[in-house]
Design a protein around this motif. Structure first.
Motif: not given
Length: 253
Positions: A68-70, A74-78, A131-144, A241-242
């Motif tokens: 339910s958190f996921e 996922k909806r709030k933060w895309k 932890e999900y914020h980490h993952c979402s930021r990684m997606k946005r940064l797109g760094k190796k 988030v912003k």
């Protein structure tokens, strides 16, 4: 894929965690080494006590709660759709030795959560948010992964825990956020962290400063990152988030 049914895995293969990790992206072909790494983060060893802990988690419906958190975040933060693995946490294991009720580790394409039953469900949510914020930021940064620097690491931790403050409340932020005074952190940052901001994870000093090993104060990089990010957000009228996709260098301006 979202929340993986590791409750079913544990039911069948509790005594063979290496085999279970072989079904994950990171564990394929190197289950033993990956298990050794996750043990340091808090993953269980097969014991009678841990079997009881797993049964308690199952009875508490933890897999449904995390699912339910996921869906919500996922909806709030895309946010990204990545597999999330839940396992019992081993007492006296994990990075935060004084607080071993929950722990987690995040990769760009997988999240691992280690837990025991907790009276307050907000505690589960706060771990997930971090932890999900980490993952979402990684997606946005797109760094190796190998390109991340100490600056990236402290901003990751600072942003994630500010997200906990915003979405779960100040009562649920980690103790390391208030462990040191701003004056002490400013001095330590200038003396130790600032000259080393470009270090990557390959350099041992990166982890020494981030986690506070040896002569450095405990969880130094985490605490400094939280204060840097909070000051930046307040000054610029932003939230976690912003600011999620901003380059780490922006937080030093």
């Amino acid at each position: 894929m979202s929340v993986v049914p590791t409750d079913e895995w544990l039911q069948k293969s509790f005594d063979d965690p290496v085999d279970m990790l072989g079904r994950t992206k990171r564990g394929k072909g190197e289950g033993e080494a990956f298990y050794a790494y996750l043990r340091k983060q808090g993953m269980y060893r097969p014991t009678r006590q841990m079997k009881e802990r797993f049964n308690e988690l199952k009875d508490a419906g933890l897999w449904g709660k995390v699912s339910s958190f996921e869906k919500r975040y996922k909806r709030k933060w895309k946010g990204p759709d990545v597999p999330i693995y839940l396992f019992p946490i081993e007492s006296k294991a994990g990075l935060f030795r004084s607080s071993t009720k929950k722990s987690g580790v995040c990769f760009p394409d997988e999240i691992f959560l280690f837990l025991q039953t907790l009276e307050n469900e907000k505690e589960y949510e706060s771990l997930f948010v971090h932890e999900y914020h980490h993952c979402s930021r990684m997606k946005r940064l797109g760094k190796k992964e190998e390109e991340y620097t100490l600056l990236d690491s402290i901003i990751f931790e600072g942003l994630a825990e500010n997200a906990v403050r915003e979405y779960c409340g100040v009562d649920y932020v980690a103790p390391w956020t208030r462990k040191y005074s701003e004056g002490d952190l400013f001095g330590w940052y200038a003396e130790w962290i600032k000259p080393s901001l470009d270090l990557t994870r390959k350099d041992a000093l990166h982890d020494e400063l981030l986690h506070g090993k040896g002569k450095y104060p405990d969880l130094l990089g985490y605490a400094a990152g939280y204060q840097i990010v909070r000051a930046f957000l307040e000054k610029n009228g932003l939230n976690s988030v912003k600011a999620m996709g901003l380059p780490s260098s922006a937080f030093l301006k």
